[in-house]
Design an enzyme around this catalytic site. Structure first.
Site, short mmCIF file in Angstrom:
data_model
loop_
_atom_site.label_atom_id
_atom_site.label_comp_id
_atom_site.label_asym_id
_atom_site.label_seq_id
_atom_site.Cartn_x
_atom_site.Cartn_y
_atom_site.Cartn_z
N MET A 1 0.68 -1.27 -0.21
CA MET A 1 0.07 -0.07 0.07
C MET A 1 0.89 1.37 0.03
O MET A 1 0.46 2.14 -0.72
CB MET A 1 -0.86 0.02 1.04
N CYS A 2 1.93 1.38 0.65
CA CYS A 2 2.96 2.41 0.80
C CYS A 2 3.42 2.80 -0.61
O CYS A 2 3.72 4.02 -0.96
CB CYS A 2 4.03 2.17 1.87
N THR A 3 3.61 1.68 -1.36
CA THR A 3 4.28 1.97 -2.71
C THR A 3 3.22 2.54 -3.65
O THR A 3 3.62 3.50 -4.48
CB THR A 3 4.64 0.67 -3.04
#
Length: 446
Positions: free
Chosen positions: A219-221
């Site tokens: 998700m952070c990517t």
């Protein structure tokens, strides 16, 4: 030579030629060391394939095209095919029943026309619909169903439908109600074929763990540091769609809806432009949304041949069918093996008793929902929960209908005790993965 090749009318007027079925007769009109112990060679076996046996092919894509061709050339004449998709240019490199002029037309119609025109006597009936559009009367007419699907959800649904057709008398399965399911699947240079006898052998849901997990991007990517075009598509799918709800509140993203894919495609292009990322195309967008894995024509041919061989065995009883799972790998050399998948006593689809759901009464309904969707043995998509509370049927949560979802959303934050559920109570769960309602028995833990 022209006279020898000219077909002659035999078999009630059907266009035939001398020796056309000699290769099939060798299997059906004589015995041998590998035939089924109970098999009795007879010309009537071929007549059964010609006139009586009804086969349903689900899917007319890469695998489905091969299945239709192999079935027709093996003597099966009464074939129906169901497919909800239309032909795309990208299909033409491996779905050999289609041509450039067919782009945009329904796959089922084109495939049926091609087979019927090229193979004399074959009668393929096309259905440009979803499998969910048919009721049990439609499926009950077939002797065998063979699948060439790219969707686990669709596999589970047809598996559930065939299980729902089973008849039990005094707890004993009436074997005449069994419709065998032959399922094939391919993934690049890998593939598998399996034979499922509903109610007797392991079903699709018994072996959910065998299916490859979906590829999920961190998700952070996708939210902060996208680097690939796939990250842009995934950002729109996971974050933008639920936030903007472009087609109305409660409308889920449908990978088979061109309008939905077009919306995701345009937003993905905008996202990619922000980070100077190239490579976002409509095809890539659809591939990410639908989790499409690139197909290889040779793998489709091998797996289709294996599946049709099993259909032939089941229809004629000439040979012992596969027991019950064959795996094929052509990535590094050629490797294949078979194994017998065993039925799970607590299978959510084919067990005849409610499944125990061990959970504290202080758990919230959201936790039950999470378990149903995240459990490796269940993998539900959008479960709807119903229970009988104080003598009345009560919908606890329903996601697929926007108005009901809004009305029942507050229940997700309530505990099972607050909802009036008690130890030993049955919870009815409906989901897109099956036409049946599954029953779970609440077993409260301390």
């Amino acid at each position: 030579m022209a006279e020898m090749d000219e077909p002659m009318a035999v078999d009630g007027g059907t266009c035939e030629w001398e020796g056309r079925w000699n290769h099939v007769k060798k299997f059906l009109e004589r015995s041998g060391p590998f035939t089924h112990p109970d098999f009795e060679p007879s010309p009537e076996c071929l007549e059964f394939l010609f006139e009586t046996c009804k086969i349903l092919v689900i899917g007319a894509g890469g695998l489905g095209c091969e299945l239709l061709k192999d079935l027709a050339l093996s003597g099966f004449r009464n074939i129906s095919v169901v497919d909800m998709d239309t032909i795309d240019v990208s299909n033409l490199n491996r779905q050999f029943l289609f041509r450039s002029k067919d782009v945009g037309r329904p796959k089922a119609y084109v495939a049926a026309d091609f087979i019927n025109s090229r193979i004399p006597g074959c009668r393929v009936v096309p259905h440009y619909k979803k499998i969910q559009d048919f009721d049990e009367r439609f499926y009950r007419q077939f002797h065998i169903i063979v699948c060439g699907l790219d969707s686990i959800v669709a596999r589970r649904w047809i598996n559930g439908m065939l299980l729902s057709l089973l008849v039990y008398e005094d707890g004993e399965l009436d074997q005449t109600s069994i419709i065998p399911l032959v399922d094939g699947g391919t993934e690049g240079f890998k593939g598998n074929a399996r034979v499922i006898l509903p109610g007797m052998t392991a079903c699709v849901d018994c072996t959910l763990e065998l299916y490859p997990p979906q590829i999920n991007f961190p998700m952070c990517t996708i939210a902060s540091m996208p680097r690939l075009p796939e990250h842009c598509v995934e950002y729109v799918r996971v974050l933008q769609w639920p936030k903007e709800l472009p087609f109305g509140d409660g409308v889920a993203l449908d990978g088979d809806d061109p309008e939905h894919i077009q919306w995701v495609f345009q937003r993905s292009l905008e996202r990619a432009a922000e980070f100077n990322i190239t490579g976002v195309t409509y095809r890539l967008t659809q591939g990410v949304v639908k989790r499409i894995i690139p197909a290889v024509a040779s793998t489709n041919a091998v797996i289709a041949a294996a599946c049709v061989t099993e259909v032939f065995k089941l229809a004629t009883s000439a040979y012992v069918p596969l027991s019950n799972h064959m795996v094929f790998n052509d990535a590094d050399g050629l490797y294949t093996y078979t194994f017998e998948a065993e039925r799970k006593e607590n299978c959510s689809a084919c067990s005849q008793v409610p499944l125990d759901l061990h959970i504290p009464p202080s758990s919230k309904l959201q936790e039950v929902l999470d378990y149903l969707t995240e459990s490796a043995s269940l993998q539900m998509k959008s479960p709807a929960l119903t229970a009988t509370v104080e003598g009345k049927s009560k919908t606890l949560y329903l996601q697929s209908v926007a108005s009901i979802e809004q009305r029942t959303r507050a229940n997700l934050s309530k505990t099972l005790k607050e909802l009036g559920l008690t130890d030993g109570q049955e919870l009815a769960v409906a989901d897109v993965t099956t036409p049946q309602t599954m029953l779970f028995r609440l077993c409260f833990t301390s």
